[in-house]
Design a protein around this motif. Structure first.
Motif, mmCIF file in Angstrom:
data_model
loop_
_atom_site.group_PDB
_atom_site.id
_atom_site.type_symbol
_atom_site.label_atom_id
_atom_site.label_comp_id
_atom_site.label_asym_id
_atom_site.label_seq_id
_atom_site.Cartn_x
_atom_site.Cartn_y
_atom_site.Cartn_z
ATOM 1 N N ASN A 1 8.816 -0.371 11.286
ATOM 2 C CA ASN A 1 9.066 -1.871 11.102
ATOM 3 C C ASN A 1 7.486 -2.707 10.786
ATOM 4 O OD1 ASN A 1 11.299 -2.933 10.752
ATOM 5 N ND2 ASN A 1 11.998 -2.542 12.734
ATOM 6 N N GLY B 1 6.108 -2.534 7.926
ATOM 7 C CA GLY B 1 6.173 -2.992 6.622
ATOM 8 C C GLY B 1 5.577 -1.813 5.830
ATOM 9 N N LYS B 2 5.628 -0.461 6.265
ATOM 10 C CA LYS B 2 5.029 0.445 5.481
ATOM 11 C C LYS B 2 6.057 0.593 4.255
ATOM 12 C CE LYS B 2 5.828 3.463 8.682
ATOM 13 N NZ LYS B 2 6.543 2.398 9.603
ATOM 14 N N SER B 3 7.275 0.690 4.139
ATOM 15 C CA SER B 3 8.008 0.538 2.834
ATOM 16 C C SER B 3 7.771 -0.269 1.991
ATOM 17 C CB SER B 3 9.517 0.957 3.173
ATOM 18 O OG SER B 3 9.431 2.181 4.171
ATOM 19 N N THR B 4 7.507 -1.619 2.648
ATOM 20 C CA THR B 4 7.499 -2.748 1.690
ATOM 21 C C THR B 4 6.104 -2.820 1.127
ATOM 22 O OG1 THR B 4 8.769 -3.916 3.481
ATOM 23 C CG2 THR B 4 7.397 -5.276 1.636
ATOM 24 N N ASP C 1 0.685 -13.314 6.345
ATOM 25 C CA ASP C 1 1.462 -14.580 6.284
ATOM 26 C C ASP C 1 1.944 -15.505 7.586
ATOM 27 O OD1 ASP C 1 3.225 -12.344 5.818
ATOM 28 O OD2 ASP C 1 4.824 -13.850 5.951
ATOM 29 N N SER D 1 2.533 -7.520 2.406
ATOM 30 C CA SER D 1 3.414 -6.780 1.420
ATOM 31 C C SER D 1 4.653 -7.236 0.952
ATOM 32 C CB SER D 1 3.643 -5.413 2.296
ATOM 33 O OG SER D 1 2.502 -4.687 2.915
ATOM 34 N N GLU D 2 5.108 -8.217 1.666
ATOM 35 C CA GLU D 2 6.302 -8.878 1.129
ATOM 36 C C GLU D 2 5.940 -9.743 -0.077
ATOM 37 O OE1 GLU D 2 10.039 -9.266 4.078
ATOM 38 O OE2 GLU D 2 8.719 -11.008 4.021
HETATM 39 N N1 LIG Z 1 6.402 -11.968 7.103
HETATM 40 C C1 LIG Z 1 6.317 -10.834 6.902
HETATM 41 N N2 LIG Z 1 7.222 -9.544 6.992
HETATM 42 C C2 LIG Z 1 7.189 -8.519 6.528
HETATM 43 C C3 LIG Z 1 5.912 -8.126 5.428
HETATM 44 N N3 LIG Z 1 6.177 -6.877 4.970
HETATM 45 C C4 LIG Z 1 7.311 -6.311 5.535
HETATM 46 N N4 LIG Z 1 7.822 -7.380 6.298
HETATM 47 C C5 LIG Z 1 8.988 -7.145 7.019
HETATM 48 O O1 LIG Z 1 8.960 -6.330 8.060
HETATM 49 C C6 LIG Z 1 10.339 -5.452 8.183
HETATM 50 C C7 LIG Z 1 10.204 -3.931 8.185
HETATM 51 O O2 LIG Z 1 9.557 -3.691 6.623
HETATM 52 P P1 LIG Z 1 9.547 -2.172 6.394
HETATM 53 O O3 LIG Z 1 8.914 -2.111 4.959
HETATM 54 O O4 LIG Z 1 11.068 -1.728 6.323
HETATM 55 O O5 LIG Z 1 8.778 -1.282 7.654
HETATM 56 P P2 LIG Z 1 8.512 0.159 7.883
HETATM 57 O O6 LIG Z 1 9.557 0.581 8.874
HETATM 58 O O7 LIG Z 1 7.346 0.318 8.463
HETATM 59 O O8 LIG Z 1 8.924 0.912 6.696
HETATM 60 C C8 LIG Z 1 11.103 -5.847 7.091
HETATM 61 O O9 LIG Z 1 11.968 -6.855 7.619
HETATM 62 C C9 LIG Z 1 10.277 -6.722 6.254
HETATM 63 O O10 LIG Z 1 10.924 -7.597 5.595
HETATM 64 C C10 LIG Z 1 4.796 -9.349 5.477
HETATM 65 O O11 LIG Z 1 3.995 -9.069 4.568
HETATM 66 N N5 LIG Z 1 5.249 -10.196 5.986
#
Ligand SMILES: Nc1nc2c(ncn2[C@@H]2O[C@H](COP(=O)(O)OP(=O)(O)O)[C@@H](O)[C@H]2O)c(=O)[nH]1
Ligand SMILES: [Mg+2]
Length: 401
Positions: free
Chosen positions: A10, A12-15, A228, A251-252
């Motif tokens: 969670n 943001g790795k996949s994002t 952000d 990332s988002e």
């Molecule tokens: N505020 C914010 N939220 C983010 C950002 N990048 C990812 N997220 C949020 O973090 C959560 C987890 O992201 P995800 O990419 O699935 O994480 P992973 O489990 O590390 O792969 C999601 O709800 C994303 O929308 C960012 O740059 N800013």
């Protein structure tokens, strides 16, 4: 070369991965096919040499956008790590294999502190991201320790009795991790352990040695994600004070910009400090305000979304890569078909002219005679160390079509 994305769930790795691997301009051919969904093609952004050389280029294996060469590089999204992962919690062989193959790591951290150590949502600012950094690093150390400690006692004894050399035996054990004997010796020195008395090593000695191995074999930067959010700023400062290489990331925001750019709604080249709303008017008021937020909270505060900078730093800073342009005609700077500066290759640190020949084609490497520096017109030997932005012709005995 392969760069891996690691971190707890969670963050943001996949994002990050989805943003980094999305590009609006299709390319004729990829130099590599992706074998599984968590492997992707990202792009290195390098100032293209065509401007300085005063030519108009016609890229083939890469893209040239507004003077920037976007060159395909490999990225893998390694599954999330939780505390205790190295003892088998949620860690599959796939994870280990992905990690093993990575030459450098982008450690994505939730800089806003809004997820706990397992990645569950918590109040923003309540989790210390530095603790996340430390536990993830420790998990990687412990994973390395598992590999090193397998059969360690026997290796230690045979090393002390003179029937083998510990660094050589470990070198064999760790060759799959691209760790060589000289790095092992370096890691022993770095950890301050006695290379000649391995049977006396304590658990702490072993772990200290593995930490050094990690630093040498998996150079890492921190992508301080969710920059952000308001709670990120102070944490990013603290992460920096820890002495690690830190790149603030959103990332988002990058994903939003790349998607809007794919649809032709904005003009944006990955890594740019700003974007422009395209004249074509296709943005809804809510999309416009989302983009305006990106500009205010990310671009104006941090100069970019950081995603492209993280990819670039991983390859250029951590791995010391260089970008070189092979050509077949050193005067026209073209290939046989007349494409100007057709290809750009990202080469490993210390790569030579002969390495470049092998990268293009094994026949070209085997029949290498010499290379030519197209700027100076001078001859370069097989061992010439490639420099960033070199434009090089390879001369060989091979007849190529
Ligand atoms: N505020 C914010 N939220 C983010 C950002 N990048 C990812 N997220 C949020 O973090 C959560 C987890 O992201 P995800 O990419 O699935 O994480 P992973 O489990 O590390 O792969 C999601 O709800 C994303 O929308 C960012 O740059 N800013
Ligand atoms: Mg994920």
């Amino acid at each position: 070369m392969l760069v891996g994305i690691i971190g707890k769930p969670n963050t943001g790795k996949s994002t990050f991965f989805n943003a980094a691997t999305l590009l609006n301009v299709p390319m004729a051919s990829y130099p590599f096919t992706t074998i599984s969904p968590n492997f992707g093609v990202a792009y290195l952004r390098a100032k293209c040499v065509h401007t300085a050389l005063g030519v108009k280029d016609s890229p083939v294996n890469s893209l040239c956008v507004n003077g920037w060469r976007l060159i395909p590089v490999k990225l893998v999204d390694v599954a999330g790590l939780v505390p205790g992962a190295s003892e088998g919690r949620g860690l599959g062989n796939k994870f280990l294999d992905d990690l093993r193959q990575a030459d450098a790591l982008i450690h994505v951290v939730d800089a806003s502190g809004s997820t706990d150590e397992e990645g569950r949502i918590c109040p923003p600012g309540s989790r210390d991201p530095l603790q996340d950094v430390e536990f993830v690093e420790k998990e990687v150390d412990m994973w390395l320790r598992q590999i090193v400690s397998r059969d360690f006692a026997r290796m230690a004894r045979s090393s002390e009795s003179g029937t083998g050399k510990l660094s050589a035996m470990l070198g064999e054990r760790l060759s799959g991790l691209a760790i060589n004997e000289s790095q092992i010796i370096e890691a022993m020195q770095g950890a301050g352990v006695k290379a000649d008395k391995p049977t006396f090593w304590t658990d702490e000695d072993l772990l200290a040695f593995c930490k050094e191995l990690r630093l040498l074999s998996k150079p890492t930067l921190l992508a301080a994600n969710k920059a952000d959010l308001a709670t990120s700023r102070a944490n990013i400062e603290r992460l920096r004070q820890s002495g690690r290489l830190v790149i603030p990331c959103a990332s988002e925001a990058e994903l939003l910009l790349r998607r809007a750019s794919t649809k032709g709604l904005v003009e944006y080249t990955p890594g740019d400090p700003d974007f422009r709303v395209a004249p074509k008017d296709g943005l809804s008021p809510s999309q416009l305000s989302a983009l305006e937020l990106v500009r205010e909270r990310v671009l104006k505060s941090w100069e970019s979304t950081g995603v492209q900078q993280a990819i670039n730093s991983a390859y250029m800073q951590l791995l010391g890569a260089v970008v070189v342009y092979p050509v077949e005609d050193e005067h026209k700077l073209s290939d046989k078909k007349g494409n100007i500066l057709p290809d750009a290759y990202v080469m490993k640190r210390h790569s030579t002219a002969r390495d470049l020949a092998y990268t293009i084609h094994s026949d070209l490497g085997d029949s290498f005679l010499y290379a030519i520096d197209s700027r100076k017109g001078t001859r370069l030997g097989a061992d010439y160390p490639l420099k960033d932005s070199d434009v090089i012709k390879i001369v060989s005995t091979a007849k190529r079509g």
